[in-house]
Scaffold this active site. Structure first.
Site, PDB file in Angstrom:
ATOM      1  N   ASP A 216       5.487  17.416  57.148  1.00 19.45           N
ATOM      2  CA  ASP A 216       4.896  17.586  55.812  1.00 19.45           C
ATOM      3  C   ASP A 216       5.868  18.238  54.845  1.00 19.45           C
ATOM      4  OD1 ASP A 216       2.563  17.474  57.835  1.00 19.45           O
ATOM      5  OD2 ASP A 216       1.711  16.972  55.875  1.00 19.45           O
ATOM      6  N   LYS A 227       1.537  19.342  61.294  1.00 16.41           N
ATOM      7  CA  LYS A 227       0.161  19.654  61.710  1.00 16.41           C
ATOM      8  C   LYS A 227       0.125  20.796  62.726  1.00 16.41           C
ATOM      9  CE  LYS A 227      -2.823  18.333  60.439  1.00 16.41           C
ATOM     10  NZ  LYS A 227      -3.516  19.064  59.342  1.00 16.41           N
TER      11      LYS A 227
END
Ligand code: MRU
Length: 317
Positions: A216, A227
């Site tokens: 991310d 995550k």
């Protein structure tokens, strides 16, 4: 393979998403008619995954421009929708230079093309018979098409290098069990969902040849947010001598963030964990660069020291 326009698209007066919350049970669409509605779709995870969030923000901004919305307000509401994926800020910066629908669609096309390129690079890291483990969903759903980590697995499968994929179910929202398994099934790739807590014993038994994940946000030094649960996997992989690969486009590399300490970590509603008891729900964690074997972008394979390799390759553009 899911068509990019099926995952998300910009129409004349709306942005349409395949509702990821309802997969794999139902293929339903959600239509948004303003930047605020697109921001809501991002926040509630109708659309999710760093590159897909960036593309959604680009479409939301283009929609706002076409509708004559206040573009400062559109930028602000989209920017605030989720904090960790840097692709969101990256896409908005791109769109501020040219808010046209054609530009937003070009961003989408380019992200899918980047996936194809990085997947080919990453597949070369795998030997015939590879049994890979992946976490969360870094497939076409998360990237607007083809996928980053899952794209790498698809590419390895097509080259007859991949034997099997272990899919972490990925608590608490089950992106692995619901979305990655659905995508691997569609691609015809042998796979099995495992409880997140099963990864350790599978590695100890020698049943995992590599871990392949998306990202991310990648800081300039290579520290990588992904995550929640990814950091634990990296520690396990290090302990068991299993290579740990991050596969992500350069739009996920953030030269403005020096280290993982500077990456904002989203805290989500505790009700995602338990409706009754107090809970803490960080959605991401940061894997330190020293636990990462290689970071693969569309430009190639990067090794430590990542600060130099990412910058030298121009990944941190
Ligand atoms: O909260 P999500 O589902 O948006 O988080 C996405 C991830 O963390 C994925 O693991 C993915 O690797 C990053 S996007 C390709």
């Amino acid at each position: 393979m899911l068509e990019p326009e099926r995952i998300l698209r910009l129409e004349d007066d709306r942005v349409v998403f395949l509702d990821q919350r309802r997969l794999p049970l139902e293929e339903a669409e959600v239509a948004c008619s303003s930047a605020a509605e697109v921001a809501d779709a991002i926040r509630t995870m109708v659309v999710r995954g760093a590159p897909a969030i960036g593309i959604a923000a680009a479409y939301g901004y283009a929609l706002a421009a076409a509708r004559g919305e206040d573009l400062e307000a559109a930028d602000a509401v989209l920017r605030a929708s989720r904090p960790t994926a840097v692709n969101l800020a990256w896409a908005l910066a791109e769109m501020r230079a040219d808010p046209s629908a054609a530009h937003a669609r070009a961003i989408h096309r380019d992200e899918v093309e980047r996936c194809r390129q990085m997947a080919a690079h990453a597949a070369e890291l795998m030997a015939p018979g590879t049994r890979a483990l992946t976490h969360c969903n870094a497939g076409g759903l998360a990237t607007g098409g083809y996928g980053s980590a899952v794209g790498a697995l698809v590419s390895a499968w097509e080259r007859e290098l991949l034997e099997h994929v272990w899919v972490d179910e990925t608590r608490p929202l089950l992106q692995g069990a619901r979305l990655t398994a659905w995508e691997l099934e569609a691609a015809g790739i042998p796979h099995a969902v495992i409880a997140d807590s099963a990864a350790a014993s599978l590695m100890a038994a020698g049943e995992v040849d590599c871990v392949v994940i998306g990202a991310d946000r990648i800081a300039a030094n290579g520290d990588t947010a992904n995550k929640i649960g990814t950091y634990g996997l990296a520690v396990l992989a290090h302990h068991h001598g299993v290579p740990f690969y991050v596969v992500a486009p350069t739009s996920t590399v953030d030269p403005g963030t020096a280290t993982g300490d500077d990456i904002p970590i989203e805290e989500r509603d505790p009700a995602e964990l338990t409706a009754r008891f107090p809970a803490r729900n960080p959605a991401f964690d940061v894997t330190p660069a020293e636990l990462i074997t290689a970071i693969v972008t569309e430009r190639g394979v990067h090794y430590e020291p990542f600060e130099e390799s990412l910058a030298a390759e121009g990944a941190a553009a």
